[in-house]
Design a protein around this motif. Structure first.
Motif, PDB file in Angstrom:
ATOM      1  N   ALA A   1     -11.925   3.503   4.169  1.00  0.00           N
ATOM      2  CA  ALA A   1     -10.672   4.090   3.679  1.00  0.00           C
ATOM      3  C   ALA A   1     -10.956   5.192   2.663  1.00  0.00           C
ATOM      4  CB  ALA A   1      -9.781   3.003   3.067  1.00  0.00           C
ATOM      5  N   ALA A   2     -11.953   4.970   1.812  1.00  0.00           N
ATOM      6  CA  ALA A   2     -12.291   5.994   0.821  1.00  0.00           C
ATOM      7  C   ALA A   2     -12.818   7.246   1.508  1.00  0.00           C
ATOM      8  CB  ALA A   2     -13.330   5.452  -0.167  1.00  0.00           C
TER       9      ALA A   2
ATOM     10  N   GLY B   1      -5.323  -2.488   7.213  1.00  0.00           N
ATOM     11  CA  GLY B   1      -5.865  -2.953   5.936  1.00  0.00           C
ATOM     12  C   GLY B   1      -7.186  -3.671   6.157  1.00  0.00           C
ATOM     13  N   PRO B   2      -7.605  -4.491   5.171  1.00  0.00           N
ATOM     14  CA  PRO B   2      -8.897  -5.179   5.307  1.00  0.00           C
ATOM     15  C   PRO B   2      -8.988  -6.041   6.568  1.00  0.00           C
ATOM     16  CG  PRO B   2      -8.106  -5.309   3.050  1.00  0.00           C
ATOM     17  CD  PRO B   2      -6.996  -4.712   3.856  1.00  0.00           C
TER      18      PRO B   2
ATOM     19  N   LEU C   1      -7.950   3.921  -7.887  1.00  0.00           N
ATOM     20  CA  LEU C   1      -8.425   4.122  -6.518  1.00  0.00           C
ATOM     21  C   LEU C   1      -7.827   5.378  -5.882  1.00  0.00           C
ATOM     22  CD1 LEU C   1     -10.154   2.592  -4.320  1.00  0.00           C
ATOM     23  CD2 LEU C   1      -7.991   1.634  -3.484  1.00  0.00           C
TER      24      LEU C   1
ATOM     25  N   ASP D   1      -5.181  -0.741 -10.863  1.00  0.00           N
ATOM     26  CA  ASP D   1      -6.269  -0.627  -9.881  1.00  0.00           C
ATOM     27  C   ASP D   1      -5.964   0.485  -8.871  1.00  0.00           C
ATOM     28  OD1 ASP D   1      -7.586  -2.668 -11.107  1.00  0.00           O
ATOM     29  OD2 ASP D   1      -7.165  -4.192  -9.566  1.00  0.00           O
TER      30      ASP D   1
ATOM     31  N   TYR E   1     -13.857  -2.187   4.668  1.00  0.00           N
ATOM     32  CA  TYR E   1     -12.587  -1.473   4.676  1.00  0.00           C
ATOM     33  C   TYR E   1     -12.512  -0.419   3.581  1.00  0.00           C
ATOM     34  CZ  TYR E   1      -7.671  -0.613   3.603  1.00  0.00           C
ATOM     35  OH  TYR E   1      -6.482  -0.007   3.315  1.00  0.00           O
ATOM     36  N   GLU E   2     -12.905  -0.814   2.354  1.00  0.00           N
ATOM     37  CA  GLU E   2     -12.782   0.105   1.216  1.00  0.00           C
ATOM     38  C   GLU E   2     -13.632   1.363   1.436  1.00  0.00           C
ATOM     39  OE1 GLU E   2     -13.285  -3.120   0.981  1.00  0.00           O
ATOM     40  OE2 GLU E   2     -11.366  -3.736   0.104  1.00  0.00           O
ATOM     41  N   GLU E   3     -14.800   1.164   2.044  1.00  0.00           N
ATOM     42  CA  GLU E   3     -15.698   2.303   2.268  1.00  0.00           C
ATOM     43  C   GLU E   3     -15.106   3.261   3.313  1.00  0.00           C
ATOM     44  OE1 GLU E   3     -20.269   3.005   3.890  1.00  0.00           O
ATOM     45  OE2 GLU E   3     -19.689   1.012   3.157  1.00  0.00           O
TER      46      GLU E   3
ATOM     47  N   SER F   1       0.824  -1.219   0.000  1.00  0.00           N
ATOM     48  CA  SER F   1       0.000   0.000   0.000  1.00  0.00           C
ATOM     49  C   SER F   1       0.854   1.264   0.000  1.00  0.00           C
ATOM     50  CB  SER F   1      -0.986  -0.013   1.179  1.00  0.00           C
ATOM     51  OG  SER F   1      -0.281   0.025   2.396  1.00  0.00           O
TER      52      SER F   1
END
Lengths: 323, 323
Positions: A296-297, B244-245, A54, A50, A292-294, A19
């Motif tokens: 972190a975004a 992370g996730p 992102l 990707d 997580y993605e939500e 990351s």
């Protein structure tokens, strides 16, 4: 020997594409550098594309087209070829001293003399990282805060083994990609920002452990007070202003007298199983239901907004007489 | 007995008009309350009108006319008359236990039963403040962060002597003026936010004392990393995302193992004369050349911008399952 990396947008090698590495790749490309990526990941090309999609929305300033950035990208699985004819190497391999010592010994062989060899390590000092090199003078720590393409700070850390000109060149390089480098005046374990963060986390865990607040309430306290305060003025200017027109001198004369006593009363929690379970359970309750993605975004979107707001509201920053 | 203060915009008495009191006066007026000020300052009317002009630009949301706010202002030099027929009293007298104990004993005599008696103290607990009262059940600490009209957090602190309904009513009152109240689950010396701040300041002074960074550099480190981070997500969500996730559980399993060791290595500076001189000299160098009013106005302008940016970028906040 000095290394002039800011004058032209040359070629940077990025080693490791976790990351942190992916954040650097995005940032360096966005600032016009050609970036050569060396990674052991098999699907590295997909991973990078990707990441560019992102991460580009989080970059400061005007919106960018990930495809434009990808145009300056090269993948080079061979380390020797990856670092040939680059001005700067930024390595992001795992936090393992053996791995990094080996890597820097190999970099010394393959990179041109004078190439800036920068490490993203958050825990190791240049003299240790370069222990297997003949000449570690251009090995400098450039420790970013996560995510590197959003958060301004880079801690630049030289050592007794470092060429002061290389330290300056590292700071100049990070400025050239829009970062705020701070050069530590001497090496110290864990550097500065993570030590500060650790001190606050220690008291945070103490307060949760003592049942004063939950994990979610502790976070609300910080985002509702210290965060917005420190996003704009640092701890010292904060206390200086807390003293009114008399400044820090006045503050230390009144409330400050309790400061030392207050330190003695701070918590010294032990991370035993009960404490870990308590913190983890409350963290799961607070945030576990959201992907997580939500999260972190949202973090990146808000951090970008905060930094833009400060820059915009600070169009006439007061002059500073000290450094 | 409960105290319903949010349903109608009634009358609030503010006792003491130093910088905290003046911030509260501005905020309460801006949210439609009638505010009755009790102060020993001879030029109190001028002081308040100056403060309204200075502070209204820092209020969240649309711009306000200080003259509109002043229309709901009353000055009442007599304490007995000041607290008659008010739903809420917010006191901001000096941090002196004797003075406050006397004040609350007098308030108990003159205010109607059930009046919320709120203290802005940053250091004293309700049971101590109310030691001379017959019934201290409605004495609650409502500790703002400076400046109270800008920073969202209010720490609401009850004690063994407190009526839980009065604690809830205090939180409700602060919500009615746009604040973010956090109710501490049990009383603790210095409450939560100042303990966290103190922990970070301790390490800040250590780093300056050890010559790792200057005062100005320390501030740059914080405003360039931890500040923008914590203005958006708190320490726990930050670490949760750092994993992370896999979340905090993952983070504690990797980097977290060094957390306890890191705590042991944090500084324990002594505030001796040399340390104070060093910090004060560097603070003078960094900020001494700029007028207090200029620095404070910049801080308030930037903090307002940061808070507005977070609110605006967070139009779709993720749901939270825990509290």
């Amino acid at each position: 020997m000095t290394t002039d990396v800011g004058a032209e947008r040359g070629r940077v090698a990025v080693i490791g594409a976790g990351s942190i590495g992916l954040g650097w790749i995005t940032l360096f490309l966005a600032h016009g550098y050609r970036v050569r990526v060396n990674s052991t990941r098999s699907n590295i090309e997909t991973v990078i594309h990707d990441a560019l999609r992102l991460f580009t929305p989080g970059l400061p300033g005007a919106s960018r087209d990930p495809a434009d950035l990808a145009g300056r990208l090269e993948i080079e699985p061979d380390l020797e070829r990856a670092v040939a004819d680059v001005a700067v190497v930024q390595e992001n391999t795992p936090e393992n001293l053996e791995i990094k010592q080996d890597l820097f010994a190999r970099l010394e062989k393959h990179a041109a003399a004078g190439t800036l060899l920068l490490s993203s390590t958050s825990t190791m000092l240049p003299a240790d990282l370069g222990a297997r090199m003949d000449n570690p003078s251009h090995l400098i720590v450039g420790h970013p805060f996560n995510p590197p393409h959003v958060i301004p700070l880079v801690e630049v850390v030289g050592d007794t083994t470092s060429d002061p000109d290389a330290v300056s060149a590292a700071a100049e390089f990070y400025r050239s990609v829009g970062k705020t480098p701070v050069v530590l005046r001497r090496p110290i374990a864990a550097f500065a920002a993570n030590r500060l963060q650790s001190a606050l986390l220690q008291e945070s865990i103490h307060l949760v452990r003592e049942g004063v607040v939950t994990v979610a309430e502790l976070d609300d306290i910080v985002t509702g007070s210290l965060g917005p305060r420190w996003a704009t003025v640092g701890p010292f200017q904060s206390f200086h202003l807390g003293g009114g027109p008399g400044g820090l001198r006045n503050w230390l004369g009144t409330l400050g007298s309790g400061l030392q006593q207050g330190w003695a009363a701070l918590g010294r929690p032990v991370l035993d199983e009960d404490t870990l379970d308590l913190v983890l359970d409350q963290t799961d309750q607070a945030f576990g239901g959201i992907a997580y993605e939500e999260l972190a975004a949202r973090r990146d979107r808000l951090q970008k907004a905060v930094l833009a707001a400060v820059a915009s509201a600070d169009d006439a920053p007061p002059p500073r007489s000290g450094s």
